[in-house]
Design an enzyme around this catalytic site. Structure first.
Site, PDB file in Angstrom:
ATOM      1  N   HIS A 108     -32.440  21.454  78.433  1.00 40.40           N
ATOM      2  CA  HIS A 108     -31.390  22.616  78.442  1.00 40.40           C
ATOM      3  C   HIS A 108     -31.697  23.439  77.070  1.00 40.40           C
ATOM      4  CE1 HIS A 108     -29.206  19.636  80.732  1.00 40.40           C
ATOM      5  NE2 HIS A 108     -28.397  20.670  81.326  1.00 40.40           N
ATOM      6  N   ASP A 113     -32.269  24.240  81.775  1.00 44.96           N
ATOM      7  CA  ASP A 113     -31.194  24.889  82.537  1.00 44.96           C
ATOM      8  C   ASP A 113     -30.069  25.519  81.321  1.00 44.96           C
ATOM      9  OD1 ASP A 113     -32.004  23.404  84.594  1.00 44.96           O
ATOM     10  OD2 ASP A 113     -29.916  22.395  85.000  1.00 44.96           O
TER      11      ASP A 113
END
Length: 213
Positions: free
Chosen positions: A181, A35
């Site tokens: 991430h 993400d």
């Protein structure tokens, strides 16, 4: 920190046509997702690692960052990874009216389509916040929300050695959708340790199935 939180366990009880947290796996497969990118430094480093270990992943991208780093997005696509939609500006969706939420998503879908030709992309809400009106909108269109079943907790910004120790102590299982991430160096270091581990354990590391949009 619990990699399988109460929230994701509860979401996993919903029908997969509404919310997906795991993916069906034939054999030993982990589904790796990132993400908050693309990042001009850390995303390429992650792509290097994935290529080295013959792994693929899904990158849930923020639309306004796509415009800043188009070369990184092109590389993600060219190297066989899947693009995901993480909204245009990474807002807290509950703070927006439903029309604005849908505009965030549609604008990002359109921008991503210019790279991969897909009209729709797996959508993951920023911060994992899922307003009920947004869920209803997606349900009406037959489009599931793409969540995760295993949280690496890399957003906590803990040292890479600490994160790696925690993940190894409570590792993902086949079929898990792993949340990471691609916006920090510690995640790069953690992934450099995990990919050889997973390969030695017989796991294939893959992007989400392509029809989950």
């Amino acid at each position: 920190m619990q990699p399988r939180s109460r929230k994701t366990r509860l979401l996993g009880l919903l029908p997969s046509r509404l919310v997906t947290t795991r993916a069906g796996a034939r054999g030993n497969v982990l589904y790796l997702t990132f993400d908050d990118g693309p990042h001009p430094e850390h995303t390429p480093a992650i792509l290097d690692l994935l290529r080295q270990h013959r792994a693929t992943a899904t990158f849930f991208l923020v639309g306004e960052l796509v415009d800043r780093h188009p070369d990184v997005v092109r590389r993600i696509v060219d190297e066989g990874h899947l693009l995901g939609n993480h909204s245009w500006s990474h807002p807290r969706m509950p703070d927006l009216p439903i029309q604005a939420q849908m505009e965030e998503i549609a604008r990002t879908d359109a921008r991503l389509a210019s790279y991969d030709g897909r009209a729709r992309h797996p959508f993951r809400p920023p911060y994992g916040q899922l307003p009920h009106k947004l869920l209803l909108q997606f349900a009406r269109s037959g489009r599931p929300i793409a969540f995760w079943s295993y949280d690496s907790n890399d957003y906590q910004r803990l040292p890479a050695a600490t994160l790696l120790r925690q993940i190894r102590a409570n590792p993902p299982r086949s079929g898990d959708v792993v949340l990471m991430h691609d916006d920090n160096q510690d995640t790069v270091a953690v992934l450099a340790g995990l990919l050889p581990d997973w390969r030695a354990q017989g796991y294939a590391v893959r992007a989400l199935p392509g029809d989950r949009a």
